[in-house]
Design a protein around this motif. Structure first.
Motif, mmCIF file in Angstrom:
data_model
loop_
_atom_site.group_PDB
_atom_site.id
_atom_site.type_symbol
_atom_site.label_atom_id
_atom_site.label_comp_id
_atom_site.label_asym_id
_atom_site.label_seq_id
_atom_site.Cartn_x
_atom_site.Cartn_y
_atom_site.Cartn_z
ATOM 1 N N LEU A 189 -45.264 15.057 9.359
ATOM 2 C CA LEU A 189 -46.045 14.228 10.270
ATOM 3 C C LEU A 189 -46.873 13.202 9.501
ATOM 4 O O LEU A 189 -46.907 12.018 9.851
ATOM 5 N N ALA A 190 -47.551 13.655 8.457
ATOM 6 C CA ALA A 190 -48.404 12.754 7.678
ATOM 7 C C ALA A 190 -47.588 11.654 7.005
ATOM 8 O O ALA A 190 -47.981 10.487 7.033
ATOM 9 N N CYS A 191 -46.470 12.017 6.428
ATOM 10 C CA CYS A 191 -45.629 11.004 5.767
ATOM 11 C C CYS A 191 -45.115 9.980 6.764
ATOM 12 O O CYS A 191 -45.093 8.779 6.471
ATOM 13 N N ALA A 192 -44.726 10.426 7.944
ATOM 14 C CA ALA A 192 -44.248 9.500 8.970
ATOM 15 C C ALA A 192 -45.381 8.601 9.454
ATOM 16 O O ALA A 192 -45.200 7.390 9.613
ATOM 17 N N ALA A 217 -52.233 15.004 3.508
ATOM 18 C CA ALA A 217 -51.482 15.411 4.697
ATOM 19 C C ALA A 217 -52.439 15.879 5.791
ATOM 20 O O ALA A 217 -52.285 15.506 6.965
ATOM 21 N N LEU A 218 -53.441 16.673 5.433
ATOM 22 C CA LEU A 218 -54.398 17.156 6.428
ATOM 23 C C LEU A 218 -55.237 16.005 6.978
ATOM 24 O O LEU A 218 -55.516 15.942 8.186
ATOM 25 N N ASP A 219 -55.609 15.076 6.125
ATOM 26 C CA ASP A 219 -56.341 13.893 6.579
ATOM 27 C C ASP A 219 -55.467 13.082 7.545
ATOM 28 O O ASP A 219 -55.953 12.589 8.563
ATOM 29 N N GLY A 220 -54.183 12.965 7.224
ATOM 30 C CA GLY A 220 -53.257 12.264 8.112
ATOM 31 C C GLY A 220 -53.153 12.936 9.470
ATOM 32 O O GLY A 220 -53.093 12.266 10.508
ATOM 33 N N LEU A 221 -53.157 14.271 9.490
ATOM 34 C CA LEU A 221 -53.109 14.998 10.755
ATOM 35 C C LEU A 221 -54.358 14.691 11.585
ATOM 36 O O LEU A 221 -54.273 14.503 12.803
ATOM 37 N N GLN A 252 -38.481 16.040 15.874
ATOM 38 C CA GLN A 252 -37.575 15.821 14.758
ATOM 39 C C GLN A 252 -38.273 16.063 13.425
ATOM 40 O O GLN A 252 -37.618 16.316 12.421
ATOM 41 N N LEU A 253 -39.595 16.023 13.430
ATOM 42 C CA LEU A 253 -40.372 16.241 12.205
ATOM 43 C C LEU A 253 -40.782 17.690 12.025
ATOM 44 O O LEU A 253 -41.334 18.053 10.999
ATOM 45 N N GLY A 254 -40.511 18.511 13.026
ATOM 46 C CA GLY A 254 -40.858 19.926 12.973
ATOM 47 C C GLY A 254 -41.689 20.329 14.175
ATOM 48 O O GLY A 254 -42.232 19.486 14.880
#
Length: 132
Positions: free
Chosen positions: A50-53, A67-71, A122-124
């Motif tokens: 999710l974060a990468c996308a 990644a957590l910041d992106g969430l 699609q990302l999980g």
């Protein structure tokens, strides 16, 4: 979600006892006449996907903290959609910064006032958390 160039679909409701597989959580609380929160919980693989996308970066550039910041940013964007498209215009609402320290189980402590929707994407898989 559109902002992630990925489709998702509701797969069912979960209760607090079914949230252990989704330990990474971010939510945004909204204060107003009817306070509420919107959050996302997921596993580590989905967190990174999710974060990468969302951040449009390669996986090797995305560590756990980013990644957590992106969430948290994704949760903030969802609240922005909610404020613009769902909440009444005449209301006075204030969104707080994303919180990544409260677990999904804690957020769903009052099952009569909260909802956890399992989403397949699609990302999980992830869980959409809504409550007050």
């Amino acid at each position: 979600p559109r902002m992630l160039d990925s489709h998702c679909q509701a797969a069912g409701l979960l209760d607090a006892t079914e949230l252990a597989p989704y330990p990474h959580t971010a939510h945004v609380r909204i204060e107003g006449e009817q306070p509420l929160f919107v959050g996302i919980a997921c596993d580590a693989d989905t967190l990174h996907a999710l974060a990468c996308a969302f951040l449009k970066i390669e996986p090797q550039r995305c560590n756990d903290a980013l990644a957590l910041d992106g969430l948290g940013e994704i949760a903030s964007v969802l609240v922005g959609y909610l404020e613009r498209n769902v909440l009444p215009d005449e209301g006075d609402y204030r969104a707080f910064p994303a919180d990544t320290t409260t677990t999904a189980t804690q957020l769903l402590a009052d099952p009569g006032r909260s909802l956890a929707v399992l989403m397949n994407s699609q990302l999980g898989p992830f869980v959409l958390l809504v409550g007050n």
